[in-house]
Design a protein around this motif. Structure first.
Motif, PDB file in Angstrom:
ATOM      1  N   ARG A 164      37.989  24.364  31.573  1.00 53.23           N
ATOM      2  CA  ARG A 164      38.950  23.259  31.644  1.00 53.23           C
ATOM      3  C   ARG A 164      38.352  22.050  30.946  1.00 53.23           C
ATOM      4  NH1 ARG A 164      40.877  23.870  37.860  1.00 53.23           N
ATOM      5  NH2 ARG A 164      38.675  23.550  38.208  1.00 53.23           N
ATOM      6  N   TYR A 176      27.942  35.785  26.708  1.00 54.17           N
ATOM      7  CA  TYR A 176      28.764  34.629  26.320  1.00 54.17           C
ATOM      8  C   TYR A 176      27.981  33.333  26.495  1.00 54.17           C
ATOM      9  CZ  TYR A 176      32.961  31.637  26.100  1.00 54.17           C
ATOM     10  OH  TYR A 176      33.899  30.696  25.770  1.00 54.17           O
ATOM     11  N   LYS A 199      37.853  28.743  23.185  1.00 55.80           N
ATOM     12  CA  LYS A 199      38.644  27.888  24.081  1.00 55.80           C
ATOM     13  C   LYS A 199      39.937  27.457  23.401  1.00 55.80           C
ATOM     14  CE  LYS A 199      38.321  23.689  26.874  1.00 55.80           C
ATOM     15  NZ  LYS A 199      37.378  22.783  27.544  1.00 55.80           N
ATOM     16  N   VAL A 201      39.320  36.922  40.804  1.00 53.28           N
ATOM     17  CA  VAL A 201      38.225  37.765  40.320  1.00 53.28           C
ATOM     18  C   VAL A 201      37.662  38.540  41.506  1.00 53.28           C
ATOM     19  CG1 VAL A 201      35.995  37.816  39.161  1.00 53.28           C
ATOM     20  CG2 VAL A 201      37.692  36.083  38.519  1.00 53.28           C
ATOM     21  N   ARG A 251      35.706  36.672  44.370  1.00 55.88           N
ATOM     22  CA  ARG A 251      34.526  35.889  43.996  1.00 55.88           C
ATOM     23  C   ARG A 251      34.839  34.436  43.677  1.00 55.88           C
ATOM     24  NH1 ARG A 251      30.871  38.069  46.311  1.00 55.88           N
ATOM     25  NH2 ARG A 251      29.511  36.695  45.134  1.00 55.88           N
ATOM     26  N   ASN A 252      36.073  34.045  43.687  1.00 59.58           N
ATOM     27  CA  ASN A 252      36.391  32.674  43.247  1.00 59.58           C
ATOM     28  C   ASN A 252      37.457  32.020  44.137  1.00 59.58           C
ATOM     29  OD1 ASN A 252      38.375  34.442  42.293  1.00 59.58           O
ATOM     30  ND2 ASN A 252      38.844  33.166  40.521  1.00 59.58           N
ATOM     31  N   PHE A 255      39.266  26.056  44.529  1.00 55.63           N
ATOM     32  CA  PHE A 255      39.885  25.464  43.341  1.00 55.63           C
ATOM     33  C   PHE A 255      38.857  25.095  42.276  1.00 55.63           C
ATOM     34  CE2 PHE A 255      44.110  24.023  45.394  1.00 55.63           C
ATOM     35  CZ  PHE A 255      44.678  25.235  45.051  1.00 55.63           C
ATOM     36  N   LEU A 256      37.566  25.281  42.575  1.00 51.99           N
ATOM     37  CA  LEU A 256      36.569  25.088  41.530  1.00 51.99           C
ATOM     38  C   LEU A 256      36.650  26.246  40.524  1.00 51.99           C
ATOM     39  CD1 LEU A 256      34.169  23.673  40.269  1.00 51.99           C
ATOM     40  CD2 LEU A 256      32.690  24.851  41.898  1.00 51.99           C
ATOM     41  N   ASP A 257      36.616  27.456  41.051  1.00 57.05           N
ATOM     42  CA  ASP A 257      36.551  28.621  40.171  1.00 57.05           C
ATOM     43  C   ASP A 257      37.878  29.358  40.030  1.00 57.05           C
ATOM     44  OD1 ASP A 257      33.857  28.495  39.277  1.00 57.05           O
ATOM     45  OD2 ASP A 257      33.222  29.073  41.276  1.00 57.05           O
ATOM     46  N   ARG A 272      40.933  28.380  38.569  1.00 56.26           N
ATOM     47  CA  ARG A 272      41.144  27.182  37.762  1.00 56.26           C
ATOM     48  C   ARG A 272      42.606  26.916  37.464  1.00 56.26           C
ATOM     49  NH1 ARG A 272      36.495  29.316  35.635  1.00 56.26           N
ATOM     50  NH2 ARG A 272      34.704  27.932  35.866  1.00 56.26           N
ATOM     51  N   MET A 273      43.162  25.960  38.201  1.00 53.94           N
ATOM     52  CA  MET A 273      44.490  25.470  37.834  1.00 53.94           C
ATOM     53  C   MET A 273      44.302  24.346  36.815  1.00 53.94           C
ATOM     54  SD  MET A 273      46.173  25.433  41.610  1.00 53.94           S
ATOM     55  CE  MET A 273      47.839  25.122  41.050  1.00 53.94           C
ATOM     56  N   PRO A 329      38.648  31.410  27.630  1.00 54.81           N
ATOM     57  CA  PRO A 329      37.807  31.259  26.436  1.00 54.81           C
ATOM     58  C   PRO A 329      37.013  32.517  26.114  1.00 54.81           C
ATOM     59  CG  PRO A 329      37.677  29.282  27.766  1.00 54.81           C
ATOM     60  CD  PRO A 329      38.500  30.270  28.545  1.00 54.81           C
ATOM     61  N   GLU A 330      36.365  33.096  27.107  1.00 54.80           N
ATOM     62  CA  GLU A 330      35.527  34.260  26.803  1.00 54.80           C
ATOM     63  C   GLU A 330      36.365  35.420  26.278  1.00 54.80           C
ATOM     64  OE1 GLU A 330      32.651  35.253  29.781  1.00 54.80           O
ATOM     65  OE2 GLU A 330      31.857  36.912  28.606  1.00 54.80           O
ATOM     66  N   PHE A 381      37.345  34.628  22.747  1.00 53.91           N
ATOM     67  CA  PHE A 381      36.123  34.773  21.940  1.00 53.91           C
ATOM     68  C   PHE A 381      35.864  36.244  21.630  1.00 53.91           C
ATOM     69  CE2 PHE A 381      31.516  35.536  21.888  1.00 53.91           C
ATOM     70  CZ  PHE A 381      31.150  34.756  20.802  1.00 53.91           C
TER      71      PHE A 381
END
Lengths: 287, 765
Positions: A186, A266, B635, B677, B685-686, B689-691, B693-694, B753-754, B757
């Motif tokens: 983000r 990555y 990204k 995840v 694992r997430n 709201f940190l991981d 991701r809104m 992004p990953e 990529f």
């Protein structure tokens, strides 16, 4: 969240006495990490000692011995101070990236250091600016180069009852530039998948790099320096090719894990990209 | 804000519509005065904590609650043994359905936990810290079983079996042996094999999407008081007071009229709060303790154990001739339902090709149980995933035959009277008009802005369809002694219902919205009203308000006739005034008349509901997305975004825009960053709201909106559903924009992004 006691002393001496008492005692220098850790049962505390009312820990100044940042000074204050005085561009940048505006207003650089997350945004900037941690406990004071301050994820070399008092950063020469970039999916409110701080000092008469410091976040159990990359760059004439080579060498200092935030491969790739970009920014800043 | 309204509304002009009337509940909400579920605490209330499975799949060997029960301050403990074991009747959980026995077992796990966070016990205590400590002291012996969270892996014959008695049903009958496949549905027309043979170009791709959450701001928060005399009061955080009452009645075996549901303000729901999760638990604890019990979930509980949207694996194959005739379209959709059957895969099947008329089509849809939280409705459930897959394939097909992607869409677009794969005939739609509007728009034709970073840029479009719901809404209009008007509604106000209703009532009664006060009633205050779900409230409630309003005017005419000394048929109501037809000077305003006719204890009141036969007014929206892609990191930054939507007739542009923007942003999060995840144990694992991701405000450009008006066939005002369609096209448009920018077709959501990529790296090999 289990109950705990809370004290907010107004002198360093009484804080150190409280922290030396038996039991699990935790300093709070903003609370943006520790309160969340207590609430989610990731850390416990019998006593929380709030350092935010101790004058010497709230002091930030620049004098002959460098930049002094009291351990409870907020990220926002550090950002404003360094932006105004100049000389510590990477630190000014990273203090504006931590968490969110609210967290920067409340959370401290000292807290970010003592929380010792491998991903902490301010640490690479402090490392490339060669910060020294000045600590205090009821039994005395210590000076620890920041690179030796971290023992593992969430762990420092601080002993029971010992706190970080201030960080001291030597004033860089005029021919020095620094930059910090992190990668997050983000654009805010996120934790670095990888982060790179770079500092270079360049002799303007020869264009040779006289000092290089590169530090990496989120790619090892602690923040790390990219020594091989630094050594290569020092004494080299800096140009695009040198930057690419340095970036490749920086990747070699990264020993990342694969987790929910990104794969090891990555993260290594990001170290390459961010090293290249931070060095390019440094060059632009020196021009 | 670049909102504009482009109307094709055939002279449907309304004085109170199209106006940015101020949101009536806005002041209370922005000043923190509004009372949400967590703000309300009943006198003497206990606070409860739910004990949840730490495993994704495990058998409960034993539960020992004795240590928790012995703690000071603990007043009730419950497990599945305290709930009725035989439940019967219908449950209403909105657009994503579940059988009542499954729902009962979802609310409180019995014998087995089927996902991480599955409730298996609960504790009520005098404060939440005691409840939390007591919850930790409940000793559960588990037999941990292998878990499966991927729907394709769950379909395998040797996959861990979630339900020993689950037999798949399909058109061709029932399967021979139990499996994790709960159902197989089929649809389509013609012969797809023949269609592919006749095609010049055929494109086939497989897509994979992750579970995502609605991400509502307010976690579930409810209080229930089961009184000693058998009455149950519920202070609810739900999308529908009446469906919740019905569900509670069937789940607990209590008469409907003994349950009173009082809606509080709801901080976001998007489909998830049609499913009762904590209410029955609070009820059982309250019954045992004899006191009100309040449950407020944490964000971690919300993410792990409420109802996200399905993860899916979808294969799409499409064929066309060189001149752009869509000869055949085929899809196989597999949706994970979570621990109990009932994913919205049928909706995915209905929506995937809905905007088009392929000559031949075939769709197979599989509903598969997995060791993940049981999915719930999420804003156009099933459609966003299906549309991403369909529109991505269609875009590639258009490029391969060398046709402009919008021209290709126009050539094959569905029109009024056409039918879908489920043979449902479309009422009035304007898909061609929407496509032509976008094709002619500046948003589609101007050059994509060059990247300041020198990164590749691209533009993509996507169109999505959603049928929208109907059901029943009820309203009562009452004229007060001062001539002011009260409108009482049963619909929970998730997004501007009170404000829009004031405008509709003012329009119907010929007065101003400021003269109307709209109240949300509890279940004793108004006839049955369904869930605030399916984009249905404004469409249905406006008809109910209209019918009640017409009755109010008739009643007032009859009373004014007595005052005018004429027969009622000679009383006119026009321009906000009553008058005797032969005496223009007799004009009396609505307010004055209202006051006059209600003076001597006489009431003017009318209650109405919409017609049960009312048809769904199809909704559709189209997105134009511009992106730049960082070639070094993958990204994707959205740089410009415009949503076009046909709303039939716009009541309040401010509210329509915010629905469009909110839906678009949820779709953007789905496209780029949101996903559950899981590790190989089936553990999330997430769960924060940190991981998870809104998107934040800094991740988004201004979401521009263009409101189109092609009025719906029936209903009082030509209104279509607004809430759901905006979420449908964004991932498709963004995927197509990425393809335009860097030439890679993203087959997975989110396009993080990953992943981008990796896709770029693979394509350059």
């Amino acid at each position: 969240m289990p109950n705990f006691d809370y004290e907010a002393p107004t002198s360093l001496m009484s804080a150190l006495e409280l922290l030396a008492q038996p039991g699990e005692n935790r300093p709070l220098a903003g609370g943006t990490d520790v309160i969340d850790q207590l609430k989610s049962n990731r850390r416990n505390a019998d006593l929380v000692v709030d350092l935010k009312r101790i004058p010497e820990l709230l002091n930030i100044e620049s004098n002959g011995s460098g930049l002094h940042v009291g351990s409870a000074v907020s990220c926002t204050e550090v950002h404003n101070f360094t932006t105004e005085k100049g000389g510590f561009a990477a630190l000014a940048e990273s203090t504006e990236l931590v968490g969110s505006v609210h967290i920067q207003n409340r959370g401290s650089v000292g807290g970010n250091v003592c929380n010792a997350a491998p991903s902490a945004d301010t640490i690479p900037s402090l490392l490339i600016h060669e910060a020294v941690a000045h600590t205090a406990s009821a039994s005395g004071e210590r000076e620890i180069p920041l690179i030796d301050f971290f023992a593992g994820p969430g762990q420092t070399v601080l002993e029971k009852g010992e706190i970080l008092k201030e960080l001291v950063l030597p004033t860089p020469s005029a021919n020095t530039a620094s930059a910090y970039l992190r990668f997050i999916p983000r654009n805010e409110m996120d934790i670095a998948v990888a982060g790179v701080g770079s500092l270079i000092e360049v002799d303007p008469s020869t264009n040779l790099v006289t000092k290089a410091r590169i530090a990496l976040a989120s790619v090892a159990p602690t923040p790390v320096r990219a020594y091989a990359a630094e050594e290569f760059l020092e004494g080299t004439k800096i140009d695009a090719d040198a930057i690419d080579k340095t970036a490749d060498l920086a990747v070699g200092s990264a020993v990342p894990i694969t987790d929910v935030r990104g794969s090891a491969e990555y993260r290594k790739e990001l170290i390459r990209v961010l090293t290249r970009r931070t060095l390019t920014i440094c060059l632009e800043r020196l021009a | 804000m670049t909102t504009e309204i482009r109307s094709n509304a055939d002279g449907l002009e309304f004085k109170q519509f199209g106006k940015r009337y101020r949101k009536v509940d806005g002041d209370d909400k922005v000043t923190g005065q509004a009372v949400f579920g967590a703000d309300f605490t009943a006198k003497g209330s206990l606070f409860a904590k739910i004990v949840r499975s730490p495993y994704a799949h495990a058998r409960i060997v034993s539960i020992d609650t004795s240590e928790a029960e012995a703690m000071a301050g603990v007043e009730a403990v419950c497990t599945a043994a305290d709930f009725p074991s035989d439940v019967a009747g219908d449950v209403d959980t909105g657009e994503v359905e579940i059988g009542i026995q499954f729902l009962a077992n979802l609310i409180m796990g019995r014998r087995k936990a089927l996902f991480e966070g599955h409730p298996v016990a609960a504790v009520a205590a005098t404060d939440i810290h005691i409840a939390e400590e007591a919850a930790r002291r409940i000793k559960i012996e588990w037999e941990v079983l292998p878990a499966v969270t991927d729907p394709i892996e769950a379909m395998a014959q040797d996959a861990p079996l979630l339900h020993e008695g689950l037999i798949a049903t399909s058109l061709s009958g029932s399967a021979d042996a139990p499996s994790n496949i709960a159902g197989h549905m089929e649809g389509g027309k013609g012969d797809v094999e023949k269609g592919f043979e006749e095609s010049d170009v055929v494109v086939e791709r497989t897509y994979r999407t992750a579970l995502v959450h609605q991400g509502y701001l307010e976690p579930e928060a409810e209080t229930v008081h089961w009184h000693a005399d058998g009455r149950i009061e519920v202070w609810a955080n739900s999308q529908g007071s009446f469906p919740l009452r019905q569900n509670m009645s069937n789940l607990l075996g209590v008469d409907v009229s003994k349950i009173k549901v009082m809606p509080l303000e709801v901080g976001g729901a998007f489909g998830a709060k049609n499913t009762p999760r904590v209410t029955p638990i609070a009820a059982i604890l309250s019954q045992k303790a004899g006191k009100p019990v309040k449950i407020v979930l944490t964000r971690e509980e919300v993410l792990k154990a409420t109802g996200p949207a399905s993860g899916a694996v979808v294969t799409v194959k499409m064929g066309a001739t060189k001149d752009g005739v869509l000869k055949a379209a085929q899809s196989r959709l597999v949706f994970g339902a979570g621990g109990f059957p009932g994913s919205p895969v049928l909706r995915g099947m209905q929506t995937i090709f809905a905007c088009y008329q392929p000559e031949n089509s075939k769709v197979d849809a599989y509903d598969v149980v997995t060791n993940a939280p049981r999915v719930a409705a999420y804003r156009a459930p099933g459609a966003t995933v299906a549309t991403f897959c369909g529109e991505s394939t269609l875009d590639d097909l258009a490029r391969e035959i060398g046709m402009d992607p919008i021209d290709f869409r126009i050539k094959n677009a569905s029109k009024t009277g056409d039918s879908n794969v489920d043979d449902e005939e479309y009422a009035r739609i304007g898909i061609v008009q929407m496509l032509e509007t976008v094709k002619a728009s500046d948003e589609y034709n101007r050059p994509v802005k060059a990247s300041k970073n020198g990164f590749p840029v691209g533009r993509g479009v996507g169109i999505g369809w959603w049928p929208c719901g109907i059901e029943i809404s009820s309203a009562r209009i009452m004229v007060n002694h001062d001539g002011g008007v009260d409108v009482t509604i049963g619909a929970v106000d998730l997004h501007g219902v009170r404000t829009g209703t004031a405008q509709v009532a003012a329009e119907t009664l010929g007065i101003e919205p400021e003269e109307v006060y709209v109240h949300t009633a509890d279940t004793e205050g108004i006839p049955y009203t369904g869930n605030a779900a399916g984009s249905r409230i404004t469409r249905t409630l406006s008809q109910a308000v209209y019918k009640a309003g017409v009755s109010v005017i008739d009643q007032m005419k009859a009373k004014m006739a007595v005052r005018f000394g004429v027969d009622a048929e000679f009383v006119e109501y026009e321009g906000g005034n009553f008058y005797a037809r032969d005496n223009q000077d007799s004009k009396v305003s609505f307010k004055e008349a209202g006051s006059l006719v209600t003076k001597n204890g006489s009431n003017i009141v009318a209650t109405a509901s919409n017609d049960p036969g009312m048809r769904a007014a199809n909704g559709y929206a189209m997105a134009v997305a511009d992106v730049e892609v960082d070639p070094d990191t993958g990204k994707v930054q959205l740089t410009d975004f415009t949503l076009f939507q046909d709303v039939g007739k716009c009541v309040n542009p401010t509210q329509v825009e915010s629905q469009m923007q909110g839906g678009a942003v949820q779709g953007i999060g789905w496209a780029l960053s949101e996903e559950y995840v899981y590790d190989d144990q089936g553990l999330m694992r997430n769960a924060s709201f940190l991981d998870y991701r809104m998107p934040t405000a800094l991740d988004l450009p201004m979401i521009n909106t263009v409101i189109l008006e092609e009025p719906a066939d029936d209903g009082a005002f030509g209104i279509r559903g607004v809430g759901e369609p905006p979420i449908v096209p964004p991932p498709a448009a963004i995927g197509n924009a990425i393809s335009d920018a860097v030439g890679v077709r993203m087959g997975r959501l989110p396009m993080s992004p990953e992943r981008v990529f990796e896709a770029m790296k693979d394509s350059s090999k």
